[in-house]
Design an enzyme around this catalytic site. Structure first.
Site, PDB file in Angstrom:
ATOM      1  CG  MET A  70      88.544  15.993  69.011  1.00  0.00           C
ATOM      2  SD  MET A  70      89.374  16.103  70.592  1.00  0.00           S
ATOM      3  CE  MET A  70      90.442  14.675  70.506  1.00  0.00           C
ATOM      4  N   GLY A  73      83.627  18.051  82.489  1.00  0.00           N
ATOM      5  CA  GLY A  73      82.443  18.131  81.640  1.00  0.00           C
ATOM      6  C   GLY A  73      81.277  17.379  82.267  1.00  0.00           C
ATOM      7  CG  ASN A 104      91.855  28.144  43.609  1.00  0.00           C
ATOM      8  OD1 ASN A 104      91.501  28.165  44.777  1.00  0.00           O
ATOM      9  ND2 ASN A 104      92.891  28.825  43.158  1.00  0.00           N
ATOM     10  CG  ASP A 161      83.476  18.059  72.953  1.00  0.00           C
ATOM     11  OD1 ASP A 161      84.419  18.234  72.163  1.00  0.00           O
ATOM     12  OD2 ASP A 161      83.217  16.957  73.471  1.00  0.00           O
ATOM     13  CB  THR A 205      84.276  19.981  77.693  1.00  0.00           C
ATOM     14  OG1 THR A 205      84.177  19.394  76.386  1.00  0.00           O
ATOM     15  CG2 THR A 205      83.012  20.774  77.945  1.00  0.00           C
ATOM     16  CE  LYS A 243      77.525  25.604  39.039  1.00  0.00           C
ATOM     17  NZ  LYS A 243      76.371  25.334  39.863  1.00  0.00           N
ATOM     18  CB  ALA A 299      85.192  25.558  55.914  1.00  0.00           C
ATOM     19  CD  GLU A 300      85.240  26.377  50.313  1.00  0.00           C
ATOM     20  OE1 GLU A 300      86.006  25.731  51.048  1.00  0.00           O
ATOM     21  OE2 GLU A 300      85.458  27.559  49.987  1.00  0.00           O
TER      22      GLU A 300
HETATM   23  O1  F6P Z   1      84.690  15.279  75.363  1.00  0.00           O
HETATM   24  C1  F6P Z   1      85.775  16.020  74.893  1.00  0.00           C
HETATM   25  C2  F6P Z   1      86.516  15.323  73.812  1.00  0.00           C
HETATM   26  O2  F6P Z   1      87.538  16.193  73.487  1.00  0.00           O
HETATM   27  C3  F6P Z   1      85.731  14.905  72.572  1.00  0.00           C
HETATM   28  O3  F6P Z   1      85.542  15.926  71.632  1.00  0.00           O
HETATM   29  C4  F6P Z   1      86.583  13.801  72.053  1.00  0.00           C
HETATM   30  O4  F6P Z   1      85.856  12.903  71.287  1.00  0.00           O
HETATM   31  C5  F6P Z   1      87.042  13.133  73.300  1.00  0.00           C
HETATM   32  O5  F6P Z   1      87.099  14.125  74.279  1.00  0.00           O
HETATM   33  C6  F6P Z   1      88.368  12.431  73.161  1.00  0.00           C
HETATM   34  O6  F6P Z   1      88.614  11.763  74.349  1.00  0.00           O
HETATM   35  P1  F6P Z   1      89.867  10.805  74.561  1.00  0.00           P
HETATM   36  O7  F6P Z   1      91.072  11.652  74.555  1.00  0.00           O
HETATM   37  O8  F6P Z   1      89.633  10.170  75.878  1.00  0.00           O
HETATM   38  O9  F6P Z   1      89.842   9.865  73.412  1.00  0.00           O
END
Ligand code: F6P
Length: 307
Positions: free
Chosen positions: A155, A87, A200, A113, A111, A197, A172-173
């Site tokens: 994450m 990343g 459930n 993320d 990554t 509303k 999800a809401e």
């Molecule tokens: O950067 C990727 C990530 O998966 C984040 O979403 C998460 O906070 C982090 O790595 C977790 O890293 P580690 O396993 O080093 O705690």
């Protein structure tokens, strides 16, 4: 990542290039944990989670002295070019090494993320997203049978791609993500409009990076609205494991092959990306410094569909 390692190895061998695998990232480069790879070294790994090369965070590589040691290893091992998988931290390190020692490096974005600028998706994101959706589907059974409110933490320290898109995909809401956290007090809004509303059960997916995380939100909710009894589930590292999705395997295969082609095309200091279905080269400087924005219209869609 294994699918990308396989793709880089086999694409390079196909072009007559020798491949040396470096274990434990930049630490392994400094401490010379290197092994020559043949085609069979990457057999049967496309379906495995994690990375067969291991990974680590290297404090030493952050220093010019550490990078000099890394460069010496590259010279000693007669390595002419590097493909790095990771990343933004990985690419920042690569950029520094490449500039200081004029060394050819290209990167493959890995990554969960999905927060790297210049590519629609990063390797691992789709698998993590599917894992989250699977988990939320299961949580929904309890939420709905017991008519409960669940707050699920996923994450994403600074990025809400996983939270927002898993919220959409799991029905999800609501979701609370770092990019929008300060805009409104979403929990208050939700409560004002009434969670229950016409439903459930309620599930709110929050990114770990929001203030206080899921536990903080639940505490506040209990304090301000004792009529609610929120249950918290933190999915944690299970999001980072497991066999990769078909989408991720294909993405990794394309990007790994692209990395070898890019080096043969004399590309330097670029991350491989795919936008609108096409491979693109994104300068490391952009991939690490420019912000990848979430599509805010998805938040509106979520709000409409979750009513
Ligand atoms: O950067 C990727 C990530 O998966 C984040 O979403 C998460 O906070 C982090 O790595 C977790 O890293 P580690 O396993 O080093 O705690």
């Amino acid at each position: 990542m294994n699918a990308a390692i396989r793709a880089v190895t086999r694409s390079a061998i196909d072009k007559g290039i020798k491949v040396k695998a470096i274990y434990r990232g930049y630490n392994g480069l400094i401490s010379k944990e290197i092994k020559e790879f043949q085609t069979q070294n990457v057999s049967n790994i496309i379906q495995q989670g994690g990375t067969i090369l291991k990974t680590s965070r290297s404090e030493e590589f952050r220093t010019p002295e550490g990078r000099e040691l890394a460069y010496q290893t590259l010279k000693k091992e007669e390595i002419d070019a590097l493909v790095v998988l990771g990343g933004d931290g990985t690419f920042r390190g690569a950029q520094a090494l490449s500039i200081e020692w004029n060394f050819p490096i290209v990167g493959v974005p890995c990554t969960i993320d999905n927060d790297l600028y210049g590519t629609d998706d990063t390797i691992g994101y789709d698998t993590a997203l599917n894992t989250i959706v699977n988990c939320v589907d299961k949580i929904r059974d309890t939420a709905s049978s017991h008519e409960r409110l669940f707050i699920v933490e996923v994450m994403g320290r600074e990025a809400g791609f996983l939270a927002l898109n898993s919220a959409l995909a799991s029905g999800a809401e609501d979701t609370i993500i770092p990019e929008k956290e300060t805009k409104v007090d979403q929990m208050e809004e939700l409560i004002r409009h009434g969670f229950r509303k016409s439903k459930n059960s309620s599930i709110v997916i929050v990114a770990e990076g929001i203030t206080g995380g899921a536990l903080g939100i639940a505490e506040r909710l209990k304090k301000d609205h004792p009529e609610y009894d929120p249950h918290v589930t933190i999915l944690g590292h299970l999001q980072r494991g497991g066999s990769p999705s078909a989408y991720d395997r294909i993405l990794a295969s394309r990007l790994g092959a692209a990395a070898v082609n890019a080096l043969l095309d004399e590309q330097r200091n670029v991350m491989m990306g795919i936008t609108n279905g096409k491979v693109v080269y994104v300068p490391f400087s952009q991939a690490t410094q420019k912000k990848k924005y979430i599509d805010e219209s998805l938040l509106n869609i979520l709000m409409v569909l979750s009513k």
